[in-house]
Structure formats: C-alpha cells, structure tokens
Write a protein that holds these residues in place. Structure first.
Motif, PDB file in Angstrom:
ATOM      1  N   ASN A   1       0.864  -1.173   0.000  1.00 35.86           N
ATOM      2  CA  ASN A   1       0.000   0.000   0.000  1.00 35.86           C
ATOM      3  C   ASN A   1       0.906   1.230   0.000  1.00 35.86           C
ATOM      4  O   ASN A   1       2.027   1.184   0.507  1.00 35.86           O
ATOM      5  CB  ASN A   1      -0.888   0.027   1.249  1.00 35.86           C
ATOM      6  CG  ASN A   1      -1.785  -1.191   1.358  1.00 35.86           C
ATOM      7  OD1 ASN A   1      -2.409  -1.611   0.384  1.00 35.86           O
ATOM      8  ND2 ASN A   1      -1.851  -1.770   2.546  1.00 35.86           N
TER       9      ASN A   1
ATOM     10  N   GLY B   1      -9.354   6.759   0.775  1.00 33.26           N
ATOM     11  CA  GLY B   1      -8.606   5.732   0.066  1.00 33.26           C
ATOM     12  C   GLY B   1      -9.149   5.340  -1.297  1.00 33.26           C
ATOM     13  O   GLY B   1     -10.259   5.723  -1.691  1.00 33.26           O
TER      14      GLY B   1
ATOM     15  N   HIS C   1      -8.048   1.885  -4.366  1.00 30.02           N
ATOM     16  CA  HIS C   1      -7.060   0.881  -4.758  1.00 30.02           C
ATOM     17  C   HIS C   1      -6.424   1.275  -6.082  1.00 30.02           C
ATOM     18  O   HIS C   1      -7.079   1.818  -6.975  1.00 30.02           O
ATOM     19  CB  HIS C   1      -7.689  -0.516  -4.819  1.00 30.02           C
ATOM     20  CG  HIS C   1      -8.541  -0.808  -6.015  1.00 30.02           C
ATOM     21  ND1 HIS C   1      -8.030  -1.363  -7.174  1.00 30.02           N
ATOM     22  CD2 HIS C   1      -9.868  -0.655  -6.234  1.00 30.02           C
ATOM     23  CE1 HIS C   1      -9.007  -1.536  -8.043  1.00 30.02           C
ATOM     24  NE2 HIS C   1     -10.139  -1.109  -7.510  1.00 30.02           N
TER      25      HIS C   1
ATOM     26  N   PHE D   1      -4.386   1.491  -1.993  1.00 35.23           N
ATOM     27  CA  PHE D   1      -4.286   0.073  -1.665  1.00 35.23           C
ATOM     28  C   PHE D   1      -3.879  -0.774  -2.866  1.00 35.23           C
ATOM     29  O   PHE D   1      -4.304  -0.546  -3.992  1.00 35.23           O
ATOM     30  CB  PHE D   1      -5.643  -0.449  -1.177  1.00 35.23           C
ATOM     31  CG  PHE D   1      -6.239   0.345  -0.052  1.00 35.23           C
ATOM     32  CD1 PHE D   1      -5.666   0.335   1.206  1.00 35.23           C
ATOM     33  CD2 PHE D   1      -7.385   1.097  -0.262  1.00 35.23           C
ATOM     34  CE1 PHE D   1      -6.227   1.064   2.246  1.00 35.23           C
ATOM     35  CE2 PHE D   1      -7.954   1.826   0.764  1.00 35.23           C
ATOM     36  CZ  PHE D   1      -7.371   1.816   2.022  1.00 35.23           C
TER      37      PHE D   1
ATOM     38  N   GLU E   1      -6.507  -5.151  -4.015  1.00 32.67           N
ATOM     39  CA  GLU E   1      -7.969  -5.111  -3.924  1.00 32.67           C
ATOM     40  C   GLU E   1      -8.562  -6.176  -4.818  1.00 32.67           C
ATOM     41  O   GLU E   1      -9.521  -6.870  -4.443  1.00 32.67           O
ATOM     42  CB  GLU E   1      -8.478  -3.721  -4.322  1.00 32.67           C
ATOM     43  CG  GLU E   1      -9.971  -3.506  -4.064  1.00 32.67           C
ATOM     44  CD  GLU E   1     -10.865  -3.797  -5.265  1.00 32.67           C
ATOM     45  OE1 GLU E   1     -12.092  -3.614  -5.165  1.00 32.67           O
ATOM     46  OE2 GLU E   1     -10.344  -4.228  -6.323  1.00 32.67           O
TER      47      GLU E   1
ATOM     48  N   LEU F   1      -9.511  -7.646  -1.534  1.00 32.15           N
ATOM     49  CA  LEU F   1      -9.391  -6.562  -0.533  1.00 32.15           C
ATOM     50  C   LEU F   1      -8.245  -6.811   0.434  1.00 32.15           C
ATOM     51  O   LEU F   1      -8.292  -6.371   1.595  1.00 32.15           O
ATOM     52  CB  LEU F   1     -10.706  -6.404   0.256  1.00 32.15           C
ATOM     53  CG  LEU F   1     -12.024  -6.389  -0.525  1.00 32.15           C
ATOM     54  CD1 LEU F   1     -13.199  -6.132   0.434  1.00 32.15           C
ATOM     55  CD2 LEU F   1     -12.012  -5.369  -1.634  1.00 32.15           C
TER      56      LEU F   1
ATOM     57  N   SER G   1      -6.108  -3.459   1.802  1.00 37.55           N
ATOM     58  CA  SER G   1      -6.865  -2.602   2.726  1.00 37.55           C
ATOM     59  C   SER G   1      -7.108  -3.313   4.052  1.00 37.55           C
ATOM     60  O   SER G   1      -7.064  -2.687   5.120  1.00 37.55           O
ATOM     61  CB  SER G   1      -8.192  -2.173   2.102  1.00 37.55           C
ATOM     62  OG  SER G   1      -8.977  -3.288   1.726  1.00 37.55           O
ATOM     63  N   ARG G   2      -7.359  -4.618   3.990  1.00 39.93           N
ATOM     64  CA  ARG G   2      -7.574  -5.340   5.246  1.00 39.93           C
ATOM     65  C   ARG G   2      -6.285  -5.365   6.077  1.00 39.93           C
ATOM     66  O   ARG G   2      -6.329  -5.163   7.303  1.00 39.93           O
ATOM     67  CB  ARG G   2      -8.038  -6.770   4.974  1.00 39.93           C
ATOM     68  CG  ARG G   2      -8.135  -7.619   6.248  1.00 39.93           C
ATOM     69  CD  ARG G   2      -8.883  -8.903   6.011  1.00 39.93           C
ATOM     70  NE  ARG G   2     -10.285  -8.640   5.768  1.00 39.93           N
ATOM     71  CZ  ARG G   2     -11.170  -8.396   6.736  1.00 39.93           C
ATOM     72  NH1 ARG G   2     -10.789  -8.368   8.000  1.00 39.93           N
ATOM     73  NH2 ARG G   2     -12.427  -8.182   6.458  1.00 39.93           N
TER      74      ARG G   2
ATOM     75  N   ASN H   1     -13.960   6.027   0.558  1.00 40.52           N
ATOM     76  CA  ASN H   1     -13.258   5.329  -0.505  1.00 40.52           C
ATOM     77  C   ASN H   1     -13.756   5.807  -1.867  1.00 40.52           C
ATOM     78  O   ASN H   1     -14.904   6.242  -2.000  1.00 40.52           O
ATOM     79  CB  ASN H   1     -13.504   3.824  -0.355  1.00 40.52           C
ATOM     80  CG  ASN H   1     -12.587   2.975  -1.200  1.00 40.52           C
ATOM     81  OD1 ASN H   1     -11.368   3.120  -1.148  1.00 40.52           O
ATOM     82  ND2 ASN H   1     -13.170   2.080  -1.973  1.00 40.52           N
TER      83      ASN H   1
ATOM     84  N   ASP I   1     -12.675  -1.491  -0.938  1.00 37.12           N
ATOM     85  CA  ASP I   1     -11.819  -1.428   0.250  1.00 37.12           C
ATOM     86  C   ASP I   1     -12.465  -0.774   1.464  1.00 37.12           C
ATOM     87  O   ASP I   1     -11.956  -0.918   2.579  1.00 37.12           O
ATOM     88  CB  ASP I   1     -10.526  -0.697  -0.105  1.00 37.12           C
ATOM     89  CG  ASP I   1      -9.677  -1.487  -1.082  1.00 37.12           C
ATOM     90  OD1 ASP I   1      -9.342  -2.638  -0.776  1.00 37.12           O
ATOM     91  OD2 ASP I   1      -9.357  -0.961  -2.163  1.00 37.12           O
ATOM     92  N   ASN I   2     -13.564  -0.065   1.279  1.00 36.15           N
ATOM     93  CA  ASN I   2     -14.285   0.468   2.433  1.00 36.15           C
ATOM     94  C   ASN I   2     -14.670  -0.648   3.402  1.00 36.15           C
ATOM     95  O   ASN I   2     -14.681  -0.462   4.627  1.00 36.15           O
ATOM     96  CB  ASN I   2     -15.547   1.208   1.984  1.00 36.15           C
ATOM     97  CG  ASN I   2     -16.527   0.297   1.266  1.00 36.15           C
ATOM     98  OD1 ASN I   2     -16.297  -0.065   0.118  1.00 36.15           O
ATOM     99  ND2 ASN I   2     -17.595  -0.094   1.921  1.00 36.15           N
TER     100      ASN I   2
ATOM    101  N   SER J   1     -13.230  -3.381   4.312  1.00 33.05           N
ATOM    102  CA  SER J   1     -12.190  -3.800   5.261  1.00 33.05           C
ATOM    103  C   SER J   1     -12.228  -2.941   6.514  1.00 33.05           C
ATOM    104  O   SER J   1     -12.116  -3.444   7.644  1.00 33.05           O
ATOM    105  CB  SER J   1     -10.809  -3.692   4.601  1.00 33.05           C
ATOM    106  OG  SER J   1     -10.694  -4.558   3.500  1.00 33.05           O
TER     107      SER J   1
END
Length: 331
Positions: free
Chosen positions: A105, A125, A127, A178, A181, A185, A188-189, A207, A262-263, A265
């Motif tokens: 990231n 954020g 990706h 990120f 993704e 994901l 981001s996680r 995001n 990614d939101n 996560s």
C-alpha cells in the motif's frame, strides 16, 4: 498553599488559552463553511496526467506482485512527496504479504491541528492495482485499468492536494492507496488491521472507486455504497450547494458493492461508517476488467467535478461532524 494557588492560576490560564484556540479554530471552520475562504478546486489536467501514467501500457495492468505495480507505487510515492503529504509511519510503502503474494500500500498523512480532534483519524482511500495481462483482444492483452481504478487513485491524489493547499484539518487524515484489492481486498484489510493494532482511532473511511464516467440521467453526480448504513450521504448533500452530491443506487445495492471495495475492510475492522463513492452505474461503461479500459474511456473534467463536489463534505467530516452508523450490516 502558595504553590497550590500558583498551580490553580496556571491551570486557569492554560484553560483560557485552550478555549481561545478552540474558538479561533471554530471561527476558521465557520468562515470556510460560509465560503469566506474558498476550498481549492481540482485540476483536471493533473488528474488526466495521473490516470494516463497509471493506465499506460508500460505498467502492464498493475497486477499486484509485478514490476508494473511497483512502478505505479513509485509514482504514487513521488506524487505524495510533491504534494507535501507526509509518510504514514516510517515510510510511504506499507508492505504486506498473504501466502506467496507480496504487495505495498502507498500511504501518507496530514497530522491534525486540534489538540483533541487530532486523536481521531479519517481515512481517504482507493485501490491502485488492477488485473494485469489477460486474454488478448485484437492483439491487446493489457487490462490497463483506467477507470478501475486509476480514476479513484487520481481522485484521492487531487483531494490530498486540495487539503494540503487548504492547510486546515483538525483531525488527522490518512491517504491510503491500496494494492491487492483485486485479489480480495487484501491490502486494505492488512492496513486496517495494522492501524487497529497500533491504536489508531479511525472514525470514518471514505473510498473512491471508478469515478471516471458521468452517470446517465441522474440528478446526483455520484452514488454511495451502503447508503442506508450511515448519515454520510446526508452530510455530503448538505454541505455542497450547487447540486446533489450522492444518493443510493439500487443496482449497486443489488450487486452488494458495499462489500466489494476497500471500504468494507475498514467497516469490518473498526465498525465505523466506511463507504465508497462511485460513478459507474452499470450503463455508462462497457469495459470492466477488459482491455478496453483505457484513458480514452474516462473524463478528467468529470473527475474534477466529483472532487469539487465532495470537498465540502470531506471538510465537514475532517473538521467537525463525523458520520454515524444508522443501520446494522447483515453479516
């Protein structure tokens, strides 16, 4: 007793100083809200430059773990440095691994200016990875990923640039780009889990995904995934005066897009309002995960309009009211 009196006076003076500082901060916030101080506007030319490089054939579709995405990461690091965004932690690259997969990231931040609110973090954020090389169509096998998601990445860079120019954010702001993704994901996680483990008090995550094409026949410029989960949409619509910023898109809800970017996560790890702005409405873009997703399919002018529309809401969330969850998410 004399020492106690001196201590009391000192505490009173410190309290007064804090009160005056907070009053000044509140006044500055109010002035910007009243447009006495104008929010910076996005530069469509720079947005186009960012999308052009990230979706160029040179990067071979930015698949996580390849040389192409490493080149993209280097570019994003340089852009954050040029804008003046500080690295998050010890550097801009947040390395992670998942099995045999290794990725980075790219993360920067602006420290908060308010003694209390700086303890809270807003994450903005997108990706920057894509799917790389796929089956050839007419001799072209590079899935350039211009709309998915060089556009969201360029949007975050434009927002970072605006807030750096504004030089006013009471809460800490983390700009997170990120990787992996498209692998589920993963990037981001990993970042969300790391931030949680480090005690980062993330109170909202915003995001951006596929912001390159205008929606068709809509009175709003973006839709917000998980619209009914919080009052985030209400804040953005209230703060922008020219037109409606966002709404719920039923097609996105049916496709469960809230869980597919990614939101999600950050929602899972922090249980906070964490949602994605998008303008892909299932009718305005025919090149999802195909070789045709190149720079010719997106509009930098539209993307600049998106940035300008969301800036007042972002300013509100970063400096004053944070969204709150209003409905449970079915797990």
């Amino acid at each position: 007793m004399k020492n106690l009196s001196v201590l009391i006076v000192a505490l009173i003076l410190a309290s007064c100083g804090t009160s005056r500082r907070l009053e000044k901060m509140d006044l500055a916030t109010a002035k910007i809200k009243e447009r006495k101080v104008y929010l910076p506007t996005a530069n469509p030319t720079q947005i186009a430059i960012d999308v052009q490089y990230l979706s160029s054939d040179e990067l071979n579709g930015r698949e996580t773990g390849t040389k192409g995405i490493e080149m993209a990461a280097d570019y994003l690091k340089e852009r954050l440095q040029t804008i003046g965004i500080e690295p998050y932690g010890s550097g801009y690259f947040d390395a992670f691994s998942s099995g045999d997969l290794k990725g980075y990231n790219v993360v920067g931040m602006l420290p908060g200016s308010d003694r209390e609110l700086m303890k809270e973090t807003i994450v903005i954020g997108a990706h920057y990875d894509h799917i790389g090389i796929i089956s050839a169509v007419d001799g072209d096998s590079i899935a350039n990923g211009a709309n998915d998601n060089a556009t969201g990445t360029a949007t975050v860079l434009a927002i970072a640039d605006a807030f750096k120019k504004l030089d006013f954010n009471r809460r800490k702001v983390v700009f997170a780009l990120f990787s992996a993704e498209e692998k589920g994901l993963i990037g981001s996680r990993k970042l969300a889990e790391k931030m949680k483990a480090n005690g980062e008090n993330v109170v909202a995550m915003i995001n951006f995904e596929m912001t390159g094409t205008p929606m068709v026949d809509k009175e709003y410029i973006t839709y917000l995934t998980g619209y009914d989960t919080s009052n985030m949409g209400e804040i953005f619509n209230r703060e922008y005066e020219k037109f409606k910023v966002t709404e719920k898109l039923e097609a996105a809800a049916k496709m469960n897009l809230f869980r597919r970017s990614d939101n999600y996560s950050f929602y899972e790890v922090f249980k906070i309002p964490a949602q994605t702005f998008c303008t892909f409405d299932f009718t305005n873009f025919d090149h999802y995960h195909q070789v045709g997703d190149d720079i010719s399919q997106v509009s930098a002018r539209h993307m600049a309009d998106v940035v300008n529309a969301v800036m007042p809401g972002l300013f509100e969330i970063i400096n004053d009211e944070v969204p709150v969850l209003t409905a449970a998410i079915d797990e």
